[in-house]
Scaffold this motif. Structure first.
Motif, PDB file in Angstrom:
ATOM      1  N   UNK A 260      10.536  10.319  -3.796  1.00 61.98           N
ATOM      2  CA  UNK A 260      10.268  10.827  -5.135  1.00 61.98           C
ATOM      3  C   UNK A 260       9.022  10.134  -5.672  1.00 61.98           C
ATOM      4  N   UNK A 261       8.333  10.825  -6.589  1.00 57.53           N
ATOM      5  CA  UNK A 261       7.103  10.249  -7.134  1.00 57.53           C
ATOM      6  C   UNK A 261       7.385   8.880  -7.748  1.00 57.53           C
ATOM      7  N   UNK A 262       6.615   7.908  -7.338  1.00 55.48           N
ATOM      8  CA  UNK A 262       6.729   6.558  -7.874  1.00 55.48           C
ATOM      9  C   UNK A 262       5.426   6.201  -8.570  1.00 55.48           C
ATOM     10  N   UNK A 263       5.403   5.037  -9.162  1.00 51.90           N
ATOM     11  CA  UNK A 263       4.186   4.601  -9.835  1.00 51.90           C
ATOM     12  C   UNK A 263       3.087   4.330  -8.810  1.00 51.90           C
ATOM     13  N   UNK A 264       1.846   4.352  -9.280  1.00 52.05           N
ATOM     14  CA  UNK A 264       0.724   3.972  -8.421  1.00 52.05           C
ATOM     15  C   UNK A 264       0.567   2.459  -8.463  1.00 52.05           C
ATOM     16  N   UNK A 265       0.199   1.883  -7.343  1.00 54.21           N
ATOM     17  CA  UNK A 265      -0.057   0.445  -7.283  1.00 54.21           C
ATOM     18  C   UNK A 265      -1.469   0.234  -6.761  1.00 54.21           C
ATOM     19  N   UNK A 266      -2.126  -0.849  -7.201  1.00 63.38           N
ATOM     20  CA  UNK A 266      -3.469  -1.132  -6.679  1.00 63.38           C
ATOM     21  C   UNK A 266      -3.427  -1.326  -5.170  1.00 63.38           C
ATOM     22  N   UNK A 267      -4.361  -0.719  -4.482  1.00 67.14           N
ATOM     23  CA  UNK A 267      -4.423  -0.873  -3.029  1.00 67.14           C
ATOM     24  C   UNK A 267      -5.131  -2.181  -2.717  1.00 67.14           C
TER      25      UNK A 267
ATOM     26  N   UNK B 254       3.126   5.028   5.641  1.00 65.81           N
ATOM     27  CA  UNK B 254       3.995   6.109   5.177  1.00 65.81           C
ATOM     28  C   UNK B 254       5.254   5.618   4.483  1.00 65.81           C
ATOM     29  N   UNK B 255       5.778   4.464   4.872  1.00 62.45           N
ATOM     30  CA  UNK B 255       7.036   3.989   4.318  1.00 62.45           C
ATOM     31  C   UNK B 255       6.920   3.260   2.998  1.00 62.45           C
ATOM     32  N   UNK B 256       5.700   3.077   2.500  1.00 62.49           N
ATOM     33  CA  UNK B 256       5.539   2.384   1.223  1.00 62.49           C
ATOM     34  C   UNK B 256       6.228   3.161   0.102  1.00 62.49           C
ATOM     35  N   UNK B 257       6.913   2.490  -0.825  1.00 64.70           N
ATOM     36  CA  UNK B 257       7.638   3.202  -1.874  1.00 64.70           C
ATOM     37  C   UNK B 257       6.750   3.730  -2.998  1.00 64.70           C
ATOM     38  N   UNK B 258       5.578   3.140  -3.187  1.00 63.61           N
ATOM     39  CA  UNK B 258       4.708   3.530  -4.298  1.00 63.61           C
ATOM     40  C   UNK B 258       3.464   4.249  -3.810  1.00 63.61           C
ATOM     41  N   UNK B 259       2.863   5.010  -4.705  1.00 57.33           N
ATOM     42  CA  UNK B 259       1.642   5.754  -4.386  1.00 57.33           C
ATOM     43  C   UNK B 259       0.493   4.775  -4.154  1.00 57.33           C
TER      44      UNK B 259
END
Length: 370
Positions: free
Chosen positions: A352-359, A288-293
Protein backbone atom coordinates in the motif's frame (compact mmCIF):
# COMPACT_ATOMS: atom_id res chain seq x y z
CA UNK A 1 46.58 8.17 -22.56
CA UNK A 2 46.35 5.27 -25.02
CA UNK A 3 49.95 4.31 -24.24
CA UNK A 4 49.22 4.40 -20.51
CA UNK A 5 46.17 2.17 -20.97
CA UNK A 6 43.73 4.88 -19.83
CA UNK A 7 41.73 5.09 -23.02
CA UNK A 8 40.83 2.69 -25.83
CA UNK A 9 41.01 3.61 -29.54
CA UNK A 10 37.21 3.16 -29.81
CA UNK A 11 36.67 5.98 -27.32
CA UNK A 12 39.03 8.23 -29.28
CA UNK A 13 36.54 8.16 -32.18
CA UNK A 14 33.99 10.10 -30.11
CA UNK A 15 36.58 12.77 -29.38
CA UNK A 16 37.85 13.15 -32.92
CA UNK A 17 34.26 13.25 -34.18
CA UNK A 18 33.13 15.85 -31.63
CA UNK A 19 33.10 18.75 -34.06
CA UNK A 20 31.22 16.67 -36.66
CA UNK A 21 28.67 15.45 -34.10
CA UNK A 22 28.05 18.97 -32.81
CA UNK A 23 27.88 20.42 -36.32
CA UNK A 24 25.16 17.97 -37.36
CA UNK A 25 22.94 18.74 -34.36
CA UNK A 26 19.68 20.36 -35.51
CA UNK A 27 18.99 21.65 -32.00
CA UNK A 28 21.99 23.96 -31.66
CA UNK A 29 22.67 27.44 -33.00
CA UNK A 30 25.97 28.15 -34.74
CA UNK A 31 27.09 30.06 -31.65
CA UNK A 32 26.33 27.09 -29.38
CA UNK A 33 28.20 24.73 -31.68
CA UNK A 34 31.30 26.93 -31.76
CA UNK A 35 31.28 27.48 -27.98
CA UNK A 36 30.90 23.77 -27.21
CA UNK A 37 33.96 22.87 -29.27
CA UNK A 38 35.91 25.83 -27.83
CA UNK A 39 35.18 24.74 -24.25
CA UNK A 40 36.38 21.19 -24.90
CA UNK A 41 39.51 22.33 -26.71
CA UNK A 42 40.40 24.73 -23.87
CA UNK A 43 40.24 21.85 -21.41
CA UNK A 44 42.32 19.65 -23.71
CA UNK A 45 44.87 22.48 -23.70
CA UNK A 46 45.17 22.14 -19.89
CA UNK A 47 42.43 24.70 -19.28
CA UNK A 48 44.30 27.51 -20.99
CA UNK A 49 42.30 30.61 -21.93
CA UNK A 50 44.51 33.46 -23.24
CA UNK A 51 41.91 36.04 -22.19
CA UNK A 52 41.80 34.82 -18.58
CA UNK A 53 43.53 36.62 -15.72
CA UNK A 54 46.24 34.25 -14.47
CA UNK A 55 45.46 35.22 -10.86
CA UNK A 56 41.93 33.83 -11.25
CA UNK A 57 43.16 30.33 -12.09
CA UNK A 58 43.45 27.51 -9.59
CA UNK A 59 46.19 24.94 -9.76
CA UNK A 60 44.89 21.54 -10.90
CA UNK A 61 46.88 18.56 -12.18
CA UNK A 62 47.00 18.94 -15.95
CA UNK A 63 45.77 15.43 -16.58
CA UNK A 64 42.44 16.30 -14.94
CA UNK A 65 41.73 18.97 -17.56
CA UNK A 66 42.22 16.44 -20.34
CA UNK A 67 40.16 13.79 -18.58
CA UNK A 68 37.29 16.25 -18.12
CA UNK A 69 37.61 17.35 -21.75
CA UNK A 70 37.40 13.80 -23.10
CA UNK A 71 34.52 12.90 -20.82
CA UNK A 72 32.63 16.09 -21.67
CA UNK A 73 33.05 15.27 -25.36
CA UNK A 74 31.72 11.76 -24.67
CA UNK A 75 28.69 13.23 -22.89
CA UNK A 76 28.00 15.59 -25.79
CA UNK A 77 28.26 12.71 -28.26
CA UNK A 78 26.09 10.41 -26.13
CA UNK A 79 24.39 11.61 -22.91
CA UNK A 80 23.83 7.94 -21.99
CA UNK A 81 27.41 8.03 -20.67
CA UNK A 82 26.18 10.24 -17.78
CA UNK A 83 25.27 8.72 -14.44
CA UNK A 84 25.05 9.48 -10.72
CA UNK A 85 27.16 6.54 -9.45
CA UNK A 86 26.47 5.80 -5.73
CA UNK A 87 25.12 9.26 -4.94
CA UNK A 88 21.52 10.42 -4.32
CA UNK A 89 21.91 12.95 -7.13
CA UNK A 90 19.44 11.49 -9.64
CA UNK A 91 17.68 14.84 -10.13
CA UNK A 92 21.02 16.58 -10.71
CA UNK A 93 22.05 13.84 -13.17
CA UNK A 94 18.77 14.25 -15.07
CA UNK A 95 19.45 18.00 -15.26
CA UNK A 96 22.94 17.22 -16.52
CA UNK A 97 21.51 14.94 -19.23
CA UNK A 98 19.09 17.69 -20.30
CA UNK A 99 21.90 20.26 -20.35
CA UNK A 100 24.27 18.16 -22.47
CA UNK A 101 21.37 17.40 -24.82
CA UNK A 102 19.87 20.90 -25.16
CA UNK A 103 22.81 23.18 -24.40
CA UNK A 104 26.18 21.37 -24.47
CA UNK A 105 27.88 24.76 -24.58
CA UNK A 106 26.47 25.46 -21.10
CA UNK A 107 27.41 22.02 -19.73
CA UNK A 108 30.98 22.08 -21.05
CA UNK A 109 31.31 25.75 -20.06
CA UNK A 110 30.34 24.97 -16.45
CA UNK A 111 32.90 22.15 -16.22
CA UNK A 112 35.60 24.35 -17.75
CA UNK A 113 34.83 27.35 -15.52
CA UNK A 114 34.87 25.31 -12.30
CA UNK A 115 38.05 23.42 -13.18
CA UNK A 116 39.89 26.58 -14.14
CA UNK A 117 38.68 28.88 -11.35
CA UNK A 118 37.19 26.70 -8.61
CA UNK A 119 33.90 28.60 -8.84
CA UNK A 120 30.81 29.17 -10.98
CA UNK A 121 28.93 32.43 -11.50
CA UNK A 122 25.16 31.99 -11.73
CA UNK A 123 22.77 33.93 -13.95
CA UNK A 124 21.97 36.33 -11.08
CA UNK A 125 25.66 36.97 -10.40
CA UNK A 126 26.03 34.75 -7.33
CA UNK A 127 29.54 33.33 -7.05
CA UNK A 128 29.38 29.62 -6.17
CA UNK A 129 32.64 28.49 -4.61
CA UNK A 130 33.73 24.82 -4.74
CA UNK A 131 35.95 23.46 -2.00
CA UNK A 132 39.17 21.74 -3.18
CA UNK A 133 38.28 18.37 -1.61
CA UNK A 134 35.11 18.17 -3.70
CA UNK A 135 37.19 18.67 -6.86
CA UNK A 136 39.37 15.68 -6.02
CA UNK A 137 38.38 12.85 -8.42
CA UNK A 138 36.35 10.15 -6.70
CA UNK A 139 37.15 6.49 -7.31
CA UNK A 140 36.50 5.52 -10.91
CA UNK A 141 35.83 9.03 -12.20
CA UNK A 142 39.08 9.12 -14.18
CA UNK A 143 38.47 5.70 -15.77
CA UNK A 144 37.53 6.97 -19.19
CA UNK A 145 36.81 3.57 -20.70
CA UNK A 146 34.63 2.49 -17.78
CA UNK A 147 32.68 5.75 -17.98
CA UNK A 148 32.22 5.13 -21.69
CA UNK A 149 30.78 1.73 -20.82
CA UNK A 150 27.95 3.30 -18.81
CA UNK A 151 25.88 3.00 -21.97
CA UNK A 152 26.38 -0.78 -22.08
CA UNK A 153 25.72 -3.74 -19.77
CA UNK A 154 28.92 -3.44 -17.77
CA UNK A 155 29.68 -4.13 -14.10
CA UNK A 156 32.14 -1.22 -14.01
CA UNK A 157 29.98 1.89 -14.18
CA UNK A 158 31.27 5.10 -12.69
CA UNK A 159 30.31 8.75 -12.57
CA UNK A 160 32.72 10.64 -14.79
CA UNK A 161 34.93 13.36 -13.38
CA UNK A 162 33.06 15.83 -15.61
CA UNK A 163 29.76 14.64 -14.07
CA UNK A 164 31.20 14.86 -10.57
CA UNK A 165 31.99 18.52 -11.25
CA UNK A 166 28.59 19.27 -12.84
CA UNK A 167 26.50 17.57 -10.14
CA UNK A 168 28.58 18.94 -7.25
CA UNK A 169 28.32 22.45 -8.68
CA UNK A 170 24.54 22.11 -9.18
CA UNK A 171 24.15 20.95 -5.56
CA UNK A 172 26.17 23.95 -4.38
CA UNK A 173 24.05 26.30 -6.48
CA UNK A 174 21.08 25.14 -4.42
CA UNK A 175 22.66 25.16 -0.97
CA UNK A 176 24.76 28.30 -1.30
CA UNK A 177 21.63 30.29 -2.19
CA UNK A 178 19.55 28.99 0.76
CA UNK A 179 18.94 30.71 4.11
CA UNK A 180 17.53 27.74 6.07
CA UNK A 181 19.65 24.74 7.07
CA UNK A 182 18.36 21.13 7.08
CA UNK A 183 17.28 21.53 10.74
CA UNK A 184 15.02 24.43 9.77
CA UNK A 185 17.22 27.11 11.37
CA UNK A 186 17.76 30.46 9.63
CA UNK A 187 21.33 31.09 8.48
CA UNK A 188 22.98 33.87 6.44
CA UNK A 189 22.93 33.29 2.68
CA UNK A 190 26.17 31.74 1.51
CA UNK A 191 27.02 29.90 4.76
CA UNK A 192 25.72 26.52 3.56
CA UNK A 193 27.90 24.33 1.35
CA UNK A 194 27.64 20.96 -0.39
CA UNK A 195 30.88 19.03 0.06
CA UNK A 196 32.13 15.55 -0.83
CA UNK A 197 33.84 13.87 2.10
CA UNK A 198 35.33 10.42 2.74
CA UNK A 199 34.60 8.43 5.88
CA UNK A 200 37.63 7.95 8.20
CA UNK A 201 37.63 4.21 7.44
CA UNK A 202 37.12 4.63 3.68
CA UNK A 203 38.95 2.22 1.41
CA UNK A 204 40.60 3.22 -1.85
CA UNK A 205 37.53 2.25 -3.87
CA UNK A 206 34.96 3.87 -1.54
CA UNK A 207 32.83 6.66 -2.97
CA UNK A 208 32.67 9.93 -1.04
CA UNK A 209 29.45 11.03 0.64
CA UNK A 210 27.81 14.36 -0.16
CA UNK A 211 27.18 16.48 2.93
CA UNK A 212 25.39 19.77 3.53
CA UNK A 213 27.71 21.78 5.78
CA UNK A 214 26.56 24.79 7.82
CA UNK A 215 29.41 27.21 8.50
CA UNK A 216 27.27 29.85 10.21
CA UNK A 217 28.20 28.87 13.78
CA UNK A 218 31.40 28.38 15.73
CA UNK A 219 31.66 24.78 14.55
CA UNK A 220 30.46 23.38 11.20
CA UNK A 221 27.35 21.18 11.26
CA UNK A 222 27.00 18.26 8.84
CA UNK A 223 24.01 16.47 7.32
CA UNK A 224 24.04 13.81 4.61
CA UNK A 225 22.60 15.61 1.61
CA UNK A 226 19.05 14.59 0.61
CA UNK A 227 17.55 14.69 -2.88
CA UNK A 228 16.02 17.71 -4.59
CA UNK A 229 12.41 18.65 -5.20
CA UNK A 230 10.93 19.80 -8.50
CA UNK A 231 10.81 23.42 -7.30
CA UNK A 232 14.44 23.27 -6.15
CA UNK A 233 15.50 21.78 -9.48
CA UNK A 234 13.71 24.49 -11.44
CA UNK A 235 15.58 27.09 -9.40
CA UNK A 236 18.95 25.40 -10.03
CA UNK A 237 18.09 25.23 -13.74
CA UNK A 238 17.39 28.97 -13.90
CA UNK A 239 20.58 29.84 -12.02
CA UNK A 240 22.72 27.80 -14.43
CA UNK A 241 21.24 29.11 -17.67
CA UNK A 242 18.05 30.35 -19.32
CA UNK A 243 18.69 27.96 -22.24
CA UNK A 244 17.91 24.69 -20.47
CA UNK A 245 14.08 24.62 -20.23
CA UNK A 246 14.35 21.72 -17.79
CA UNK A 247 10.94 20.09 -17.32
CA UNK A 248 9.22 17.52 -15.11
CA UNK A 249 6.15 15.58 -16.20
CA UNK A 250 3.35 17.55 -14.44
CA UNK A 251 1.55 15.86 -11.57
CA UNK A 252 -1.89 16.13 -13.21
CA UNK A 253 -0.63 14.15 -16.24
CA UNK A 254 -0.42 11.04 -14.04
CA UNK A 255 -4.17 11.17 -13.43
CA UNK A 256 -4.51 8.21 -15.79
CA UNK A 257 -2.45 6.06 -18.12
CA UNK A 258 -4.21 7.60 -21.12
CA UNK A 259 -3.36 11.11 -19.89
CA UNK A 260 0.30 10.15 -19.64
CA UNK A 261 0.31 8.55 -23.10
CA UNK A 262 -1.35 11.56 -24.75
CA UNK A 263 0.97 14.02 -23.02
CA UNK A 264 4.19 12.26 -24.01
CA UNK A 265 2.89 11.33 -27.48
CA UNK A 266 2.17 14.98 -28.26
CA UNK A 267 5.48 16.30 -26.92
CA UNK A 268 7.80 17.68 -29.66
CA UNK A 269 11.22 16.06 -29.88
CA UNK A 270 12.98 19.32 -29.06
CA UNK A 271 11.30 19.38 -25.63
CA UNK A 272 12.84 16.03 -24.76
CA UNK A 273 14.30 14.84 -22.48
CA UNK A 274 11.73 15.40 -19.78
CA UNK A 275 12.16 14.19 -16.20
CA UNK A 276 9.77 11.69 -14.61
CA UNK A 277 9.54 11.14 -10.85
CA UNK A 278 9.22 7.40 -10.18
CA UNK A 279 9.55 4.93 -7.32
CA UNK A 280 13.08 3.48 -7.37
CA UNK A 281 11.78 0.18 -5.97
CA UNK A 282 10.46 -0.70 -9.44
CA UNK A 283 13.88 -0.34 -11.02
CA UNK A 284 15.88 -2.80 -8.96
CA UNK A 285 14.92 -6.09 -7.29
CA UNK A 286 17.37 -5.13 -4.54
CA UNK A 287 15.04 -2.31 -3.51
CA UNK A 288 11.63 -3.90 -4.17
CA UNK A 289 11.03 -4.97 -0.57
CA UNK A 290 11.44 -1.51 0.94
CA UNK A 291 8.24 -0.43 2.75
CA UNK A 292 8.43 3.26 1.79
CA UNK A 293 8.52 5.07 -1.54
CA UNK A 294 12.06 5.77 -2.74
CA UNK A 295 11.63 8.81 -4.99
CA UNK A 296 13.90 8.72 -8.03
CA UNK A 297 14.20 10.84 -11.18
CA UNK A 298 14.65 9.36 -14.64
CA UNK A 299 14.83 11.01 -18.06
CA UNK A 300 12.37 10.27 -20.86
CA UNK A 301 13.97 10.78 -24.26
CA UNK A 302 11.28 9.57 -26.66
CA UNK A 303 7.71 8.28 -26.78
CA UNK A 304 6.26 6.38 -29.73
CA UNK A 305 4.24 3.43 -31.04
CA UNK A 306 6.73 1.17 -32.89
CA UNK A 307 3.98 -0.76 -34.71
CA UNK A 308 2.00 2.17 -36.06
CA UNK A 309 -1.39 3.34 -34.80
CA UNK A 310 -2.37 1.36 -31.72
CA UNK A 311 -3.40 1.48 -28.12
CA UNK A 312 -1.41 2.20 -25.01
CA UNK A 313 -0.29 -1.43 -24.71
CA UNK A 314 2.00 -0.90 -27.74
CA UNK A 315 3.27 2.51 -26.72
CA UNK A 316 6.93 2.70 -25.69
CA UNK A 317 9.11 5.31 -24.04
CA UNK A 318 12.90 5.48 -24.06
CA UNK A 319 13.92 5.83 -20.43
CA UNK A 320 17.36 6.73 -19.12
CA UNK A 321 18.07 5.62 -15.57
CA UNK A 322 20.91 7.76 -14.14
CA UNK A 323 22.24 5.16 -11.69
CA UNK A 324 23.20 2.84 -14.57
CA UNK A 325 23.56 5.52 -17.22
CA UNK A 326 21.90 3.27 -19.78
CA UNK A 327 18.71 3.79 -21.75
CA UNK A 328 16.08 1.13 -22.23
CA UNK A 329 12.62 0.91 -23.75
CA UNK A 330 9.64 0.33 -21.47
CA UNK A 331 5.90 0.46 -22.08
CA UNK A 332 3.85 3.48 -21.16
CA UNK A 333 1.97 1.14 -18.82
CA UNK A 334 5.20 0.37 -16.95
CA UNK A 335 6.09 4.07 -16.67
CA UNK A 336 2.61 4.82 -15.32
CA UNK A 337 2.92 1.96 -12.83
CA UNK A 338 6.20 3.42 -11.49
CA UNK A 339 4.86 6.99 -11.19
CA UNK A 340 4.06 7.31 -7.49
CA UNK A 341 2.22 10.65 -7.50
CA UNK A 342 -1.10 9.25 -8.71
CA UNK A 343 -4.29 7.69 -7.36
CA UNK A 344 -4.17 4.03 -6.36
CA UNK A 345 -0.37 3.76 -6.38
CA UNK A 346 1.10 0.58 -4.89
CA UNK A 347 4.64 -0.71 -4.57
CA UNK A 348 6.20 -3.41 -6.76
CA UNK A 349 5.27 -6.13 -4.26
CA UNK A 350 1.73 -4.83 -3.87
CA UNK A 351 2.60 -2.62 -0.90
CA UNK A 352 0.00 0.00 0.00
CA UNK A 353 1.14 3.56 -0.61
CA UNK A 354 3.52 4.61 2.14
CA UNK A 355 5.30 7.85 2.87
CA UNK A 356 8.29 8.92 0.80
CA UNK A 357 11.69 8.74 2.46
CA UNK A 358 14.91 10.48 1.43
CA UNK A 359 17.02 8.19 -0.72
CA UNK A 360 20.45 7.63 0.77
CA UNK A 361 23.69 6.91 -1.02
CA UNK A 362 23.60 3.30 0.24
CA UNK A 363 20.20 2.80 -1.44
CA UNK A 364 21.65 3.60 -4.83
CA UNK A 365 24.76 1.56 -4.12
CA UNK A 366 22.47 -1.39 -3.35
CA UNK A 367 20.40 -0.77 -6.49
CA UNK A 368 23.52 -1.01 -8.63
CA UNK A 369 24.42 -4.47 -7.32
CA UNK A 370 22.76 -6.30 -10.18
Amino acid sequence: MMREGKIEPAVISDITRLSEIVEKSPRLTDEQKAQTVKNVLELLDDGNDPSMDAAARIEMPKGLYRTAAIQSAMHVADPDTINQYAHPTCALASLEVATYTRAPDVATGLVSEVLRTGKFVTTDGTVIQLDPMSLRPEHGSEFIDDVALNQHASPTQYRSYASQIFQTTAANIHWQTQTVNPDGQSVPRGTLRYELRYAPNATEDSPPTGYVVDYSGEKPKYWEAPGYSEVQMQNINELISNQLNYEFIPQNVAASEDHLKRFLGAMPADRMPITAAVDARYLSPNLAGEPNILAHDISIHASFDPTGPGGKNNWLVRMKNPWTGRSEYITISKLYEMTYDRPGFTGPLGQARQKMVPVRSEDFARARQQ
